[in-house]
Design an enzyme around this catalytic site. Structure first.
Site, short mmCIF file in Angstrom:
data_model
loop_
_atom_site.label_atom_id
_atom_site.label_comp_id
_atom_site.label_asym_id
_atom_site.label_seq_id
_atom_site.Cartn_x
_atom_site.Cartn_y
_atom_site.Cartn_z
N CYS A 91 -2.09 77.32 9.36
CA CYS A 91 -0.61 76.49 9.74
C CYS A 91 -0.68 75.27 9.03
CB CYS A 91 -0.63 76.66 11.15
SG CYS A 91 -0.46 78.19 12.00
N HIS A 196 -18.78 44.88 28.09
CA HIS A 196 -18.17 44.93 26.80
C HIS A 196 -17.01 43.79 26.63
CE1 HIS A 196 -20.58 48.23 25.63
NE2 HIS A 196 -19.94 48.87 26.32
N CYS A 237 -22.80 55.44 29.06
CA CYS A 237 -22.89 54.06 29.69
C CYS A 237 -22.74 54.29 31.29
CB CYS A 237 -21.29 53.46 29.17
SG CYS A 237 -21.63 52.68 27.51
C1 HEC Z 1 -24.60 47.46 31.36
C2 HEC Z 1 -23.85 47.33 30.41
C3 HEC Z 1 -22.82 48.38 29.91
C4 HEC Z 1 -21.79 48.81 30.61
C5 HEC Z 1 -21.49 48.37 32.10
C6 HEC Z 1 -20.96 49.67 29.84
N1 HEC Z 1 -21.58 49.89 28.69
FE1 HEC Z 1 -20.78 50.57 26.87
N2 HEC Z 1 -22.46 50.14 25.80
C7 HEC Z 1 -23.40 49.43 26.31
C8 HEC Z 1 -24.54 49.29 25.33
C9 HEC Z 1 -25.84 48.50 25.38
C10 HEC Z 1 -23.86 49.86 24.23
C11 HEC Z 1 -24.57 50.04 22.94
C12 HEC Z 1 -24.53 48.84 21.90
C13 HEC Z 1 -22.90 48.43 21.88
O1 HEC Z 1 -22.02 49.10 20.93
O2 HEC Z 1 -22.54 47.69 22.61
C14 HEC Z 1 -22.93 50.59 24.60
C15 HEC Z 1 -21.52 51.45 23.53
C16 HEC Z 1 -20.43 51.57 24.05
C17 HEC Z 1 -19.77 52.32 23.14
C18 HEC Z 1 -19.74 52.39 21.82
C19 HEC Z 1 -19.46 51.40 20.85
C20 HEC Z 1 -19.60 51.69 19.38
O3 HEC Z 1 -19.21 50.79 18.40
O4 HEC Z 1 -20.46 52.87 19.08
C21 HEC Z 1 -18.67 52.57 23.85
C22 HEC Z 1 -17.17 52.92 23.39
C23 HEC Z 1 -18.51 51.99 25.18
N3 HEC Z 1 -19.79 51.44 25.31
C24 HEC Z 1 -17.58 52.18 26.20
C25 HEC Z 1 -18.05 51.70 27.54
C26 HEC Z 1 -16.95 52.17 28.84
C27 HEC Z 1 -15.73 52.61 28.68
C28 HEC Z 1 -17.78 51.71 29.75
C29 HEC Z 1 -17.45 51.76 31.36
C30 HEC Z 1 -17.24 53.01 31.90
C31 HEC Z 1 -18.98 51.06 29.56
N4 HEC Z 1 -19.21 51.16 28.01
C32 HEC Z 1 -19.86 50.38 30.22
C33 HEC Z 1 -23.77 49.12 27.56
C34 HEC Z 1 -22.80 49.16 28.44
C1 HEC Z 2 -0.21 79.15 14.56
C2 HEC Z 2 -0.18 77.89 14.02
C3 HEC Z 2 -1.36 76.89 14.40
C4 HEC Z 2 -2.54 76.97 14.26
C5 HEC Z 2 -3.42 78.23 13.74
C6 HEC Z 2 -3.06 75.82 14.52
N1 HEC Z 2 -2.44 74.82 14.82
FE1 HEC Z 2 -2.55 72.84 15.07
N2 HEC Z 2 -0.34 72.56 15.37
C7 HEC Z 2 0.37 73.64 15.21
C8 HEC Z 2 1.89 73.02 15.65
C9 HEC Z 2 3.10 73.96 15.42
C10 HEC Z 2 1.38 71.81 15.97
C11 HEC Z 2 2.70 71.03 16.40
C12 HEC Z 2 3.41 70.17 15.14
C13 HEC Z 2 2.58 69.42 14.31
O1 HEC Z 2 2.24 68.40 14.76
O2 HEC Z 2 2.20 69.92 13.31
C14 HEC Z 2 0.18 71.50 15.70
C15 HEC Z 2 -0.34 70.30 15.94
C16 HEC Z 2 -1.73 69.94 15.61
C17 HEC Z 2 -2.22 68.61 15.86
C18 HEC Z 2 -1.64 67.53 16.27
C19 HEC Z 2 -0.98 66.94 15.06
C20 HEC Z 2 -0.02 65.67 15.40
O3 HEC Z 2 0.56 65.29 14.87
O4 HEC Z 2 -0.38 65.03 16.48
C21 HEC Z 2 -3.57 68.64 15.37
C22 HEC Z 2 -4.70 67.69 15.46
C23 HEC Z 2 -3.84 70.28 15.24
N3 HEC Z 2 -2.72 70.81 15.38
C24 HEC Z 2 -5.08 70.59 14.92
C25 HEC Z 2 -5.38 72.02 14.76
C26 HEC Z 2 -6.69 72.53 14.47
C27 HEC Z 2 -8.13 71.76 14.27
C28 HEC Z 2 -6.50 73.98 14.33
C29 HEC Z 2 -7.75 74.99 14.30
C30 HEC Z 2 -8.80 74.99 15.14
C31 HEC Z 2 -5.20 74.13 14.51
N4 HEC Z 2 -4.46 73.04 14.68
C32 HEC Z 2 -4.55 75.48 14.49
C33 HEC Z 2 0.17 75.02 14.83
C34 HEC Z 2 -1.06 75.39 14.60
#
Ligand code: HEC
Ligand code: HEC
Length: 276
Positions: A91, A196, A237
């Site tokens: 598709c 963060h 986290c």
């Molecule tokens: C106690 C501190 C702490 C809290 C609270 C926390 N995180 Fe984190 N988080 C970290 C640490 C440490 C890392 C790894 C280092 C970094 O990228 O900051 C991390 C990494 C991440 C990453 C990956 C970033 C990257 O670039 O790979 C995401 C996304 C993230 N945190 C989202 C969240 C979200 C959403 C929440 C709230 C639900 C949350 N964190 C709460 C400490 C925290």
């Molecule tokens: C039978 C046809 C069909 C198959 C098989 C199919 N898709 Fe789709 N898919 C669609 C249609 C229709 C849409 C909605 C219109 C569009 O965005 O292309 C869509 C939308 C999507 C989107 C969102 C595109 C956007 O613009 O937001 C993603 C990501 C996606 N498909 C991934 C997949 C992946 C990965 C697979 C295989 C596991 C898959 N599709 C299999 C028909 C299909």
């Protein structure tokens, strides 16, 4: 012991006694937020907070272990499955790097077909195509096939700015995600913002805190010895602050994904990134 040091670190952090601000490289790249409402003055990728060797592993596609997961995804792309006997390629064309351009940087978002309108991230969209259009089973979160396909979709937008929309029907998810971001969770009573927003650039134990951006996901993480999703990271986290994580792929984490992605709008997609 691990728990105790965590608590001590958290208390130290709350009382402002964090370790000194660590230097980012002088020439680190940052971006202006695309929305005035963004509380961050500058938007910085997690890449900038990692040590040089980690950055180099990400920069070199032959070294980056997550590229193997992309290969799994590209194979899955061509594999027919389900009662319709169709593959993604049937598709969407043979090359997801072409057909999926402009897609990965805009998720999560609402997508619809008939009455199947819902707010989805890439993983949920992939499963929607599988269950509703291919007659196949949903792929499991954080398994190689799902990670690989998600990487494929996102990788097609590598270098493109994150650009999630938060208006219209997405607005309630945005508000929910924002509330969650500032809610204290778990036994440590910390919010995402504590680490963060207020403390990025500081160390918590050995970890150099970033802004917690999502622009590199799914990514390879050394601690995982593998590739993981945005929701796996959120989950980690939450566990670190002794909170019970929400479920991967469900509304709470979708809302949080939308809100954190919006905080990073303008950051280039790095998928698949490499982190420690
Ligand atoms: C106690 C501190 C702490 C809290 C609270 C926390 N995180 Fe984190 N988080 C970290 C640490 C440490 C890392 C790894 C280092 C970094 O990228 O900051 C991390 C990494 C991440 C990453 C990956 C970033 C990257 O670039 O790979 C995401 C996304 C993230 N945190 C989202 C969240 C979200 C959403 C929440 C709230 C639900 C949350 N964190 C709460 C400490 C925290
Ligand atoms: C039978 C046809 C069909 C198959 C098989 C199919 N898709 Fe789709 N898919 C669609 C249609 C229709 C849409 C909605 C219109 C569009 O965005 O292309 C869509 C939308 C999507 C989107 C969102 C595109 C956007 O613009 O937001 C993603 C990501 C996606 N498909 C991934 C997949 C992946 C990965 C697979 C295989 C596991 C898959 N599709 C299999 C028909 C299909």
């Amino acid at each position: 012991m691990k728990r105790l040091t965590t608590i001590i670190a958290a208390i130290a952090m709350l009382s402002g006694a964090t370790y000194a601000v660590a230097e980012l490289a002088d020439n680190y790249t940052s971006y202006k937020p695309t929305d005035k409402a963004n509380p961050l003055d500058e938007v910085i990728s997690g890449y900038e907070f990692r040590i040089k060797s980690t950055q180099e592993t990400q920069d070199d596609d032959f070294e980056n272990p997550a590229m193997l997961t992309l290969d799994v995804g590209l194979e899955e792309w061509e594999t027919a499955a389900g009662s319709e006997g169709k593959s993604c390629a049937d598709c969407h064309g043979d090359d997801p790097m072409e057909s999926m351009k402009g897609v990965g940087s805009t998720y999560p978002k609402f997508t619809e077909e008939g009455d199947h309108r819902a707010f989805r991230n890439i993983e949920n969209q992939i499963n929607f195509c599988r269950t509703e259009r291919m007659g196949a089973d949903a792929l499991k979160y954080d398994k190689p096939e799902m990670l690989g396909l998600t990487i494929a979709v996102r990788h097609a937008d590598r270098g493109e700015p994150m650009n999630v929309a938060v208006d219209g029907d997405a607005a309630p998810f945005f508000e929910q995600g924002k509330d969650m971001y500032y809610t204290r969770y778990g036994q440590l009573g910390l919010s995402c913002a504590h680490c963060h927003e207020e403390n990025y650039g500081n160390y918590i134990r050995a970890d150099h805190l970033s802004q917690g951006q999502t622009n590199g996901f799914p990514l390879y993480r050394m601690k995982w010895q593998g590739v993981g999703s945005t929701h796996r990271r959120f989950s980690g986290c939450m566990k670190n602050i002794r909170a019970v994580p929400f479920s991967k792929g469900e509304d709470e984490f979708l809302a949080l994904e939308l809100y954190t992605s919006w905080r990073g709008n303008g950051l280039p997609v790095e998928t698949p990134a490499v982190r420690n």
